[in-house]
Scaffold this motif. Structure first.
Motif, PDB file in Angstrom:
ATOM      1  N   ILE A   9       1.088  -1.051   0.114  1.00  0.00           N
ATOM      2  CA  ILE A   9      -0.418   0.925   0.391  1.00  0.00           C
ATOM      3  C   ILE A   9       1.140   1.223  -0.457  1.00  0.00           C
ATOM      4  N   ALA A  10       0.339   2.010  -1.199  1.00  0.00           N
ATOM      5  CA  ALA A  10       1.710   3.137  -1.003  1.00  0.00           C
ATOM      6  C   ALA A  10       1.119   3.951   0.288  1.00  0.00           C
ATOM      7  N   VAL A  11       1.832   4.429   0.779  1.00  0.00           N
ATOM      8  CA  VAL A  11       1.607   5.286   2.003  1.00  0.00           C
ATOM      9  C   VAL A  11       2.180   6.891   1.706  1.00  0.00           C
ATOM     10  N   THR A  12       1.294   7.632   1.276  1.00  0.00           N
ATOM     11  CA  THR A  12       1.197   9.511   1.383  1.00  0.00           C
ATOM     12  C   THR A  12       1.621   9.778   2.647  1.00  0.00           C
ATOM     13  N   VAL A  13       2.490  10.649   2.776  1.00  0.00           N
ATOM     14  CA  VAL A  13       2.987  11.876   4.220  1.00  0.00           C
ATOM     15  C   VAL A  13       1.686  13.367   3.675  1.00  0.00           C
ATOM     16  N   LEU A  14       1.211  13.535   4.564  1.00  0.00           N
ATOM     17  CA  LEU A  14       0.201  14.257   4.308  1.00  0.00           C
ATOM     18  C   LEU A  14       0.890  15.829   4.314  1.00  0.00           C
ATOM     19  N   ALA A  15       1.017  16.963   4.021  1.00  0.00           N
ATOM     20  CA  ALA A  15       1.926  18.159   5.206  1.00  0.00           C
ATOM     21  C   ALA A  15       0.130  18.725   6.037  1.00  0.00           C
ATOM     22  N   PRO A  16       1.167  19.243   6.982  1.00  0.00           N
ATOM     23  CA  PRO A  16      -0.645  19.434   7.968  1.00  0.00           C
ATOM     24  C   PRO A  16      -0.817  20.978   7.671  1.00  0.00           C
ATOM     25  N   LEU A  17      -2.746  21.271   7.128  1.00  0.00           N
ATOM     26  CA  LEU A  17      -3.030  22.018   7.030  1.00  0.00           C
ATOM     27  C   LEU A  17      -2.369  23.466   8.508  1.00  0.00           C
ATOM     28  N   ALA A  18      -2.565  24.356   7.850  1.00  0.00           N
ATOM     29  CA  ALA A  18      -2.016  25.595   8.717  1.00  0.00           C
ATOM     30  C   ALA A  18      -3.464  26.074   9.158  1.00  0.00           C
ATOM     31  N   LEU A  19      -3.420  25.877  10.599  1.00  0.00           N
ATOM     32  CA  LEU A  19      -5.171  25.655  10.898  1.00  0.00           C
ATOM     33  C   LEU A  19      -5.641  26.788  11.766  1.00  0.00           C
ATOM     34  N   PRO A  20      -6.407  27.510  12.331  1.00  0.00           N
ATOM     35  CA  PRO A  20      -6.679  28.265  13.335  1.00  0.00           C
ATOM     36  C   PRO A  20      -6.542  27.498  14.734  1.00  0.00           C
ATOM     37  N   PRO A  21      -6.231  28.113  15.858  1.00  0.00           N
ATOM     38  CA  PRO A  21      -6.541  27.417  16.688  1.00  0.00           C
ATOM     39  C   PRO A  21      -8.681  27.024  16.430  1.00  0.00           C
ATOM     40  N   VAL A  22      -8.658  25.879  17.386  1.00  0.00           N
ATOM     41  CA  VAL A  22     -10.161  25.414  17.056  1.00  0.00           C
ATOM     42  C   VAL A  22     -11.206  25.610  18.565  1.00  0.00           C
ATOM     43  N   ARG A  23     -12.098  26.274  18.181  1.00  0.00           N
ATOM     44  CA  ARG A  23     -13.259  26.172  19.314  1.00  0.00           C
ATOM     45  C   ARG A  23     -14.721  25.400  19.385  1.00  0.00           C
ATOM     46  N   PRO A  24     -14.254  25.333  20.157  1.00  0.00           N
ATOM     47  CA  PRO A  24     -15.625  23.644  20.340  1.00  0.00           C
ATOM     48  C   PRO A  24     -17.063  24.292  19.930  1.00  0.00           C
ATOM     49  N   PRO A 153     -21.756  27.595  10.176  1.00  0.00           N
ATOM     50  CA  PRO A 153     -22.729  29.024  10.298  1.00  0.00           C
ATOM     51  C   PRO A 153     -22.322  30.446  10.953  1.00  0.00           C
ATOM     52  N   ASN A 154     -21.477  29.901  12.535  1.00  0.00           N
ATOM     53  CA  ASN A 154     -21.102  31.242  12.950  1.00  0.00           C
ATOM     54  C   ASN A 154     -19.926  31.816  13.234  1.00  0.00           C
ATOM     55  N   GLY A 155     -19.235  31.178  11.760  1.00  0.00           N
ATOM     56  CA  GLY A 155     -17.677  31.451  11.755  1.00  0.00           C
ATOM     57  C   GLY A 155     -16.915  30.609  12.615  1.00  0.00           C
ATOM     58  N   THR A 156     -17.025  29.497  12.738  1.00  0.00           N
ATOM     59  CA  THR A 156     -16.163  28.683  13.413  1.00  0.00           C
ATOM     60  C   THR A 156     -15.360  27.771  12.353  1.00  0.00           C
ATOM     61  N   LEU A 157     -13.776  27.687  12.695  1.00  0.00           N
ATOM     62  CA  LEU A 157     -13.186  26.795  11.543  1.00  0.00           C
ATOM     63  C   LEU A 157     -12.902  25.668  12.440  1.00  0.00           C
ATOM     64  N   ILE A 158     -13.458  24.018  11.877  1.00  0.00           N
ATOM     65  CA  ILE A 158     -13.329  23.302  11.867  1.00  0.00           C
ATOM     66  C   ILE A 158     -12.732  22.711  10.753  1.00  0.00           C
ATOM     67  N   THR A 159     -11.612  21.703  10.862  1.00  0.00           N
ATOM     68  CA  THR A 159     -11.328  20.375  10.500  1.00  0.00           C
ATOM     69  C   THR A 159     -12.092  18.990  10.667  1.00  0.00           C
ATOM     70  N   VAL A 160     -12.815  18.558   9.167  1.00  0.00           N
ATOM     71  CA  VAL A 160     -12.873  17.473   9.155  1.00  0.00           C
ATOM     72  C   VAL A 160     -12.084  16.535   8.143  1.00  0.00           C
ATOM     73  N   ASP A 161     -12.285  15.087   8.663  1.00  0.00           N
ATOM     74  CA  ASP A 161     -12.296  13.938   7.823  1.00  0.00           C
ATOM     75  C   ASP A 161     -12.857  13.790   6.912  1.00  0.00           C
ATOM     76  N   HIS A 162     -12.577  13.591   5.260  1.00  0.00           N
ATOM     77  CA  HIS A 162     -13.562  13.399   4.849  1.00  0.00           C
ATOM     78  C   HIS A 162     -12.992  11.956   3.779  1.00  0.00           C
TER      79      HIS A 162
END
Length: 433
Positions: A9-24, A153-162
């Motif tokens: 299985i070919a394993v791809t190393v993902l570069a981390p996304l530059a994300l701001p702090p995530v709020r609940p 919708p309230n402006g919060t940035l979240i990281t989602v695994d798709h």
């Protein structure tokens, strides 16, 4: 000589996304984008190819309606993870904003696609995957690693695994094999003809052992044989077919006489074609259904029936039931109806061409013209359906004969005179003593 590739299985190393702090964020308010992964066809033979398509979109059609995410996609990183023995190339990357305008901030590095914009409506990735002839048959996993930055919708940035995965089934390479069976339904005795066409006309993808590149190649079949089995046949049938070279087509035709004693119903015909190439043996199985029908026919005839009977008298009927077919009838029922009267006779089984004579007695109803309806009912051996034969017998019921009044008086007077004479003779005899 072909080189067999090890399954990795070919394993791809993902570069981390530059994300701001995530709020609940409340789970009820998170409606992320909708990922879909297709692998088509889902099953492929060695030497073939498949298409892999991954879509990440704000809206999708589901059951005639549209499901829409309330989030806004800001960026996505999508990587294809394909088994290392399967070369592939990304053939299309499309990124559009919600108004279907093309997004230009898209990069492709090896197996990884990165997209970013203020608003992303859909990201679509398509790849062509080759399954070389040297790929071992079996099930493989096509995996797409996908991470997205979405704004709620309230402006919060979240990281989602798709991320999504699908199974790809790899079957052994083989020639095109077609089977023709005639007839598909018949009444024995009869001849069943089987025609098997084997066409070794298609090329397959393979890895060139010298250059390592992909090439289209023909595949010689070094040996092959055929096995035929079915409950229609008294024994297993085996036949050597032999080698089949590239671009060669072979026809195998066999005929079998099917005897009347074969069981009626559906029979499965199984053909197993074994072939050998590249020092390995494989098999292709083909099945067909053949229906054996046995249509029985009973006939009914009235051989003795009076045309006239007195009311209240006895009506005697004699009927003949004949099995005019070469098949056994499991049971037969004879019913006779006259007005509101009904008689039923359970006749039991009838053998081929068997004849039974049945007598039925009825009491004649009120005077009038009637039709006696006699029916024999039976179940056909196959197809199992109820059949019947009917005969109608006209009968006239007349009133009972009445003696005229004068005749009754004369008879009474005669009887009286006879009685008087008897008494007189008796008296004379008594006077002699």
């Amino acid at each position: 000589m072909r080189v067999r590739g090890a399954l990795l299985i070919a394993v791809t190393v993902l570069a981390p996304l530059a994300l701001p702090p995530v709020r609940p964020v409340s789970a009820q308010r998170i409606r992320p984008y909708l990922p879909v992964l297709w692998v088509y066809p889902e099953s492929v033979r060695q030497g073939g190819e498949v298409m892999v398509e991954y879509n990440l979109s704000k809206s999708v059609l589901v059951g005639g309606g549209t499901v829409t995410s309330t989030n806004t996609l800001k960026s996505a990183e999508i990587s294809l993870m394909i088994p290392i023995s399967m070369p592939y190339n990304i053939t299309r990357v499309v990124a559009l904003d919600p108004d279907l305008n093309e997004i230009t901030n898209v990069s492709v590095e090896g197996s990884t696609i990165r997209v970013s914009a203020q608003k992303i409506g859909v990201v679509s990735v398509r790849a062509r995957v080759i399954i070389p002839l040297s790929t071992p048959p079996g099930d493989y996993t096509i995996y797409v690693k996908a991470q997205a930055l979405e704004e709620t919708p309230n402006g919060t940035l979240i990281t989602v695994d798709h991320s999504r995965e699908e199974r790809l089934s790899v079957a052994p390479w083989g020639p095109q094999v077609t089977l023709e069976v005639q007839p598909g339904e018949f009444e024995p005795p009869g001849t069943l003809t089987i025609k098997l066409t084997i066409a070794n006309t298609e090329e397959a993808w393979e890895i060139d052992p010298e250059t390592g590149g992909l090439v289209r190649t023909s595949v010689p079949i070094t040996d092959s044989n055929l096995t035929i089995r079915s409950t229609l046949l008294s024994k297993l049938v085996q036949e050597e077919v032999g080698p089949i070279g590239p671009s060669e087509v072979k026809l195998v035709s066999r005929s079998f006489v099917i005897n009347p004693d074969v069981q009626a119903g559906r029979h499965t015909l199984i053909l197993l074609f074994n072939y050998r190439y590249d020092d390995a043996t494989y098999a292709a199985m083909l099945t067909r259904e053949v229906r054996i029908v046995k249509n029985s026919q009973l006939s009914l005839q009235a051989i003795d029936s009076p045309s006239e009977v007195q009311a209240g008298g006895v009506l005697n009927l004699t009927l003949r039931v004949s099995n005019d077919s070469p098949w056994n009838v499991s049971s037969a029922v004879l019913s006779v109806e006259l007005g509101d009267l009904r008689r039923e006779v359970q006749m039991g089984p009838l053998g081929p061409y068997q004849v039974e004579v049945v007598s039925v007695t009825l009491t004649a109803p009120e005077p009038g013209n009637y039709t006696v309806r006699a029916t024999v009912t039976w179940v056909n051996p196959y197809p199992a359906e109820e059949l019947n034969a009917t005969v109608q017998i006209p009968v006239t019921v007349v009133a009972q004969a009445r003696v005229p009044a004068k005749t009754i008086v004369a008879v009474a007077l005669a009887a009286g005179m006879v009685a008087a004479a008897v008494r007189l003779v008796g008296a004379k005899k008594a006077g002699k003593h």
